[in-house]
Write a protein that holds these residues in place. Structure first.
Motif, PDB file in Angstrom:
ATOM      1  N   GLY A 169      15.236 -13.617  -9.072  1.00  0.00           N
ATOM      2  CA  GLY A 169      14.515 -12.449  -8.459  1.00  0.00           C
ATOM      3  C   GLY A 169      15.526 -11.227  -8.500  1.00  0.00           C
ATOM      4  N   PRO A 170      15.384 -10.171  -7.925  1.00  0.00           N
ATOM      5  CA  PRO A 170      14.339 -10.144  -6.630  1.00  0.00           C
ATOM      6  C   PRO A 170      13.130  -9.690  -7.222  1.00  0.00           C
ATOM      7  N   ARG A 209      12.227 -17.383  -0.250  1.00  0.00           N
ATOM      8  CA  ARG A 209      13.300 -16.719   0.466  1.00  0.00           C
ATOM      9  C   ARG A 209      14.442 -16.190  -0.653  1.00  0.00           C
ATOM     10  N   ARG A 210      14.555 -17.268  -1.785  1.00  0.00           N
ATOM     11  CA  ARG A 210      15.628 -16.868  -2.609  1.00  0.00           C
ATOM     12  C   ARG A 210      15.004 -15.643  -3.306  1.00  0.00           C
ATOM     13  N   LEU A 211      14.042 -15.499  -3.564  1.00  0.00           N
ATOM     14  CA  LEU A 211      13.434 -14.654  -4.744  1.00  0.00           C
ATOM     15  C   LEU A 211      12.918 -13.246  -4.183  1.00  0.00           C
ATOM     16  N   LEU A 212      12.588 -13.251  -2.826  1.00  0.00           N
ATOM     17  CA  LEU A 212      12.011 -11.777  -2.119  1.00  0.00           C
ATOM     18  C   LEU A 212      13.114 -10.752  -2.006  1.00  0.00           C
ATOM     19  N   SER A 213      12.399  -9.583  -2.346  1.00  0.00           N
ATOM     20  CA  SER A 213      13.350  -8.678  -2.038  1.00  0.00           C
ATOM     21  C   SER A 213      13.149  -8.282  -0.693  1.00  0.00           C
ATOM     22  N   HIS A 236       0.633  -1.476   0.086  1.00  0.00           N
ATOM     23  CA  HIS A 236      -0.088   0.137  -0.056  1.00  0.00           C
ATOM     24  C   HIS A 236       0.696   1.190   0.083  1.00  0.00           C
ATOM     25  N   ASP A 237       1.966   1.122   0.797  1.00  0.00           N
ATOM     26  CA  ASP A 237       2.695   2.390   0.590  1.00  0.00           C
ATOM     27  C   ASP A 237       3.794   2.458  -0.614  1.00  0.00           C
ATOM     28  N   ARG A 238       3.612   1.627  -1.158  1.00  0.00           N
ATOM     29  CA  ARG A 238       4.525   1.530  -2.798  1.00  0.00           C
ATOM     30  C   ARG A 238       4.021   1.516  -4.002  1.00  0.00           C
ATOM     31  N   ARG A 239       2.810   1.986  -4.032  1.00  0.00           N
ATOM     32  CA  ARG A 239       1.807   1.515  -5.085  1.00  0.00           C
ATOM     33  C   ARG A 239       2.522   2.195  -6.364  1.00  0.00           C
ATOM     34  N   ASP A 240       3.265   3.105  -6.246  1.00  0.00           N
ATOM     35  CA  ASP A 240       3.746   3.960  -7.639  1.00  0.00           C
ATOM     36  C   ASP A 240       5.049   3.591  -7.901  1.00  0.00           C
ATOM     37  N   HIS A 241       5.601   2.532  -7.114  1.00  0.00           N
ATOM     38  CA  HIS A 241       7.112   2.074  -7.336  1.00  0.00           C
ATOM     39  C   HIS A 241       7.175   1.272  -8.593  1.00  0.00           C
ATOM     40  N   PRO A 242       8.283   0.980  -9.117  1.00  0.00           N
ATOM     41  CA  PRO A 242       8.297  -0.039 -10.075  1.00  0.00           C
ATOM     42  C   PRO A 242       8.406  -1.413  -9.691  1.00  0.00           C
ATOM     43  N   LEU A 243       7.429  -1.983  -9.037  1.00  0.00           N
ATOM     44  CA  LEU A 243       7.412  -3.232  -8.561  1.00  0.00           C
ATOM     45  C   LEU A 243       7.649  -4.282  -9.410  1.00  0.00           C
ATOM     46  N   ARG A 244       8.391  -5.552  -9.010  1.00  0.00           N
ATOM     47  CA  ARG A 244       8.409  -6.764  -9.657  1.00  0.00           C
ATOM     48  C   ARG A 244       7.509  -7.692  -9.190  1.00  0.00           C
ATOM     49  N   ILE A 245       6.706  -8.125 -10.119  1.00  0.00           N
ATOM     50  CA  ILE A 245       5.793  -9.414  -9.328  1.00  0.00           C
ATOM     51  C   ILE A 245       5.991 -10.637 -10.092  1.00  0.00           C
ATOM     52  N   ALA A 246       5.923 -11.765  -9.484  1.00  0.00           N
ATOM     53  CA  ALA A 246       5.659 -13.104 -10.226  1.00  0.00           C
ATOM     54  C   ALA A 246       4.513 -13.620  -9.883  1.00  0.00           C
TER      55      ALA A 246
END
Ligand SMILES: C[S@@+](CC[C@H](N)C(=O)[O-])C[C@H]1O[C@@H](n2cnc3c(N)ncnc32)[C@H](O)[C@@H]1O
Length: 294
Positions: A190-191, A241-245, A119-129
């Motif tokens: 990742g991440p 764990r390997r993949l999460l930032s 919710h506090d990073r909605r405008d970030h360039p997030l990476r999703i899998a």
């Protein structure tokens, strides 16, 4: 009397709708009214608003034949979404194929939980899998809500991946969505800020006892979670764990009654709940958000 004789040319759209709803109800179909409305709209190639203004419309022989064919399929327990070839999810239209699960309303809790986690990073360039993406429903709904995010959906089914790509194109999200054939996250690097999954979670031995609509029309690969229904969670947990930032989250959908067992699997993999599991409209804990344990 055959279906063709029951739903015949010369009756109004309203009469046909009532008659069809009655036939479906008598046959034990709970969503009879809604299904009748959707099937009449499909047979007449009109939307819901047009149906409301065309209740006096008289069915032609072609209309009646088309409606009878659709009604016969529904009475054989083919889900309406399969008959129509599409389903709305998160307010967005998704096309389906024989290789994709029909997205379920309760899966929207996964989208809600993932958005809450970011919710506090909605405008970030997030990476999703999205692991086991099927029609792409979860990933594409998230990309709609997160304007700078991009993501990858994985699946073992080439047919599902083709449908997911088509959905991304329809929703004009192809530039931010990739799809790859992969065993959950095994081939990913990742991440990722968000890992999401609605994995297959039905116990293998229970599949033959599911309702006909599900058993005969959803792909087995989308349902079968192995002997105890938990095989996919183990595979996903092993890699998370390997993949999460740092600050990243894993959100998984749960089958009814699986909260404790999935929590244990995740704890053994070093993942801890970030919030109480989010319940669906029936009150069943449905979406569990996890972060790397500190
Ligand atoms: C329950 S369906 C969910 C589909 C979609 N995410 C949704 O919520 O509507 C599970 C999906 O996982 C896929 N799947 C099954 N085993 C898999 C595996 N080992 N690796 C990747 N995907 C898999 C199935 O093909 C199916 O599309």
């Amino acid at each position: 009397m055959t279906m063709a004789e029951t739903l015949s040319a010369g009756m109004s759209a309203m009469q046909a709708r009532r008659l069809l709803a009655g036939l479906l109800r008598e046959d034990g179909i709970e969503s009879a009214d809604l299904d009748a409305r959707l099937l009449i709209c499909a047979a007449l190639a009109i939307d819901h608003t047009s149906l409301a203004t065309q209740t006096d419309r008289i069915l032609s022989a072609v209309d009646a034949k088309a409606l009878s064919a659709l009604a016969t399929r529904r009475l054989r327990r083919e889900p309406v979404a399969r008959i129509l070839g599409g389903k709305e999810f998160w307010g967005l239209p998704f096309r389906l194929s024989a290789d994709t699960l029909v997205p379920r309303p309760e899966t929207e809790t996964v989208v809600e939980a993932a958005l809450a986690a970011m919710h506090d990073r909605r405008d970030h360039p997030l990476r999703i899998a999205d692991l086991g993406t099927g029609s792409g429903a979860i990933l594409l709904a998230l990309l709609r809500e997160l304007p700078r995010a991009s993501g990858i959906g994985t699946d073992l089914s080439a047919g599902a991946l083709a449908t997911a790509r088509a959905n991304a194109a329809d929703l004009q999200l192809s530039d931010r969505a990739m799809f790859a054939a992969c065993d959950y996250s095994a081939a990913l690097r990742g991440p990722f800020d968000l890992l999401v999954s609605n994995p297959p979670y039905i116990e293998s031995g229970d599949i033959d006892h599911l309702q006909t609509d599900v058993r005969e029309h959803d792909p087995r690969l989308a349902l079968d979670g192995g002997v105890d229904g938990l095989a996919a969670y183990r595979a996903i947990a092993a890699d998370a764990r390997r993949l999460l930032s740092p600050g990243g989250a894993l959100v998984v959908e749960l089958g009814a009654g699986q909260l404790a067992a999935v929590s244990d699997i995740m704890a053994n993999a070093g993942l801890t709940p970030a919030a109480q599991a989010r319940a669906d409209l029936a009150g069943i804990p449905r979406a569990l958000t996890l972060v790397v344990a500190s």
